[in-house]
Design a protein around this motif. Structure first.
Motif, PDB file in Angstrom:
ATOM      1  N   LEU A  44       1.056  -1.176   0.044  1.00  0.00           N
ATOM      2  CA  LEU A  44       0.255   0.023   0.200  1.00  0.00           C
ATOM      3  C   LEU A  44       1.024   1.028  -0.023  1.00  0.00           C
ATOM      4  O   LEU A  44       1.999   1.130   0.731  1.00  0.00           O
ATOM      5  N   VAL A  97       1.100   5.337   0.199  1.00  0.00           N
ATOM      6  CA  VAL A  97       0.641   6.583   0.716  1.00  0.00           C
ATOM      7  C   VAL A  97       1.167   7.849   0.063  1.00  0.00           C
ATOM      8  O   VAL A  97       2.196   7.982   0.092  1.00  0.00           O
ATOM      9  N   ILE A 126      -2.270  13.545   4.016  1.00  0.00           N
ATOM     10  CA  ILE A 126      -2.621  12.360   2.960  1.00  0.00           C
ATOM     11  C   ILE A 126      -3.169  12.904   1.719  1.00  0.00           C
ATOM     12  O   ILE A 126      -4.462  13.562   1.793  1.00  0.00           O
ATOM     13  N   TYR A 132      -3.946   7.326  -1.920  1.00  0.00           N
ATOM     14  CA  TYR A 132      -3.354   6.070  -1.848  1.00  0.00           C
ATOM     15  C   TYR A 132      -3.303   5.381  -3.250  1.00  0.00           C
ATOM     16  O   TYR A 132      -4.077   5.613  -3.898  1.00  0.00           O
ATOM     17  N   ILE A 192      -7.922  10.519  -1.180  1.00  0.00           N
ATOM     18  CA  ILE A 192      -8.536  10.134   0.007  1.00  0.00           C
ATOM     19  C   ILE A 192      -9.917  10.657   0.081  1.00  0.00           C
ATOM     20  O   ILE A 192     -10.612   9.939   0.865  1.00  0.00           O
ATOM     21  N   GLU A 232     -10.282   7.012   4.789  1.00  0.00           N
ATOM     22  CA  GLU A 232      -9.069   6.403   5.312  1.00  0.00           C
ATOM     23  C   GLU A 232      -8.759   4.900   5.134  1.00  0.00           C
ATOM     24  O   GLU A 232      -9.929   4.191   5.546  1.00  0.00           O
ATOM     25  N   VAL A 260      -0.517   3.684   9.196  1.00  0.00           N
ATOM     26  CA  VAL A 260      -0.024   4.865   8.257  1.00  0.00           C
ATOM     27  C   VAL A 260       0.014   6.043   9.093  1.00  0.00           C
ATOM     28  O   VAL A 260       1.095   6.829   9.070  1.00  0.00           O
ATOM     29  N   THR A 302       4.254   1.335   2.300  1.00  0.00           N
ATOM     30  CA  THR A 302       3.992   1.037   3.645  1.00  0.00           C
ATOM     31  C   THR A 302       4.518  -0.559   4.187  1.00  0.00           C
ATOM     32  O   THR A 302       4.432  -0.839   5.417  1.00  0.00           O
TER      33      THR A 302
END
Length: 231
Positions: free
Chosen positions: A80, A82, A100, A103, A143, A148, A175, A196
């Motif tokens: 993943l 970010v 953020i 993603y 996002i 989230e 995160v 991540t």
């Protein structure tokens, strides 16, 4: 001022709302799934995240990526990713989500033999990790579109066979915790990407193999391993 040569153009990633996202830096988190740390023969560090960095130009969209030189053990790692949209230093974890942008699915391709050799000698991992075309990145979803992402399936297939499968809730360091940690060491800026960590099940691929990374709510990243480049 006269430039000696033309600078490299910016590295741009695509977003689901039609914008180009200029990539600045890559921060890659290691050992962030307990089962992966176990398969790599290392202890899980729950006190603080472990990370390394990669060049922006290692980013690639879906498509072919060349098998790199100096390795006979090129591994996939589903991640993943970010994308940071608002900079800051010393960001509290409970305020991290506001920084953020979105993603994406991603891959941290690794020359595993070179990484393990360096690890065994106590040396940096650059030769194993920071490799041309080694950071394929899917379309970035804002996002505002996804909400989230704290849970959801993450899995990887090679030639249609599932090789990695986990849930984002299995991340050792969440995160927001990663953003808070990195922002203590650096001022995070728009364009920074955080890979991540990868679940258990990493393994080698060869030219001709097709890799697909899927995460609930995001666009898949799909790459085919091409023969080694010779230019």
């Amino acid at each position: 001022m006269t430039l000696l040569f033309d600078p490299q153009p910016p590295v741009l990633a695509s977003t689901s709302d039609g914008h180009d996202y200029p990539v600045r830096r890559l921060f890659c988190i290691g050992r962030n799934y307990a089962d992966h740390a176990k398969e790599m023969g290392v202890e899980v560090d729950r006190e603080a995240p472990f990370y390394f960095t990669k060049w922006a130009e290692t980013i690639m969209p879906s498509g072919p990526i060349a098998y790199p030189p100096m390795t006979g053990n090129y591994h996939y790692e589903a991640e993943l990713v970010v994308a940071i949209g608002k900079g800051g230093r010393d960001i509290p974890a409970d305020q991290a989500t506001a920084h953020i942008y979105g993603y994406a699915t991603g891959l941290d391709m690794t020359r595993r033999d070179l990484q393990l050799e360096a690890r065994g000698k106590g040396r940096p991992w650059d030769a194993g990790k920071n490799v041309e075309q080694s950071s394929p990145l899917g379309i970035i979803h804002p996002i505002s579109e996804t909400g989230e992402l704290t849970a959801g399936a993450i899995f990887l297939t090679v030639n249609g066979v599932i090789r990695q499968q986990a849930d984002l809730r299995d991340l050792i360091h969440s995160v927001p915790e990663l953003i808070a940690f990195l922002s203590r060491a650096y001022r995070l800026e728009p364009g920074d990407l955080i890979y991540t960590g990868t679940p258990a099940g990493v393994g080698a691929v060869v030219p001709g193999d097709e890799i697909v990374v899927s995460i609930d709510g995001l666009t898949d990243i799909k790459v085919t391993i091409a023969p080694a480049a010779h230019d």
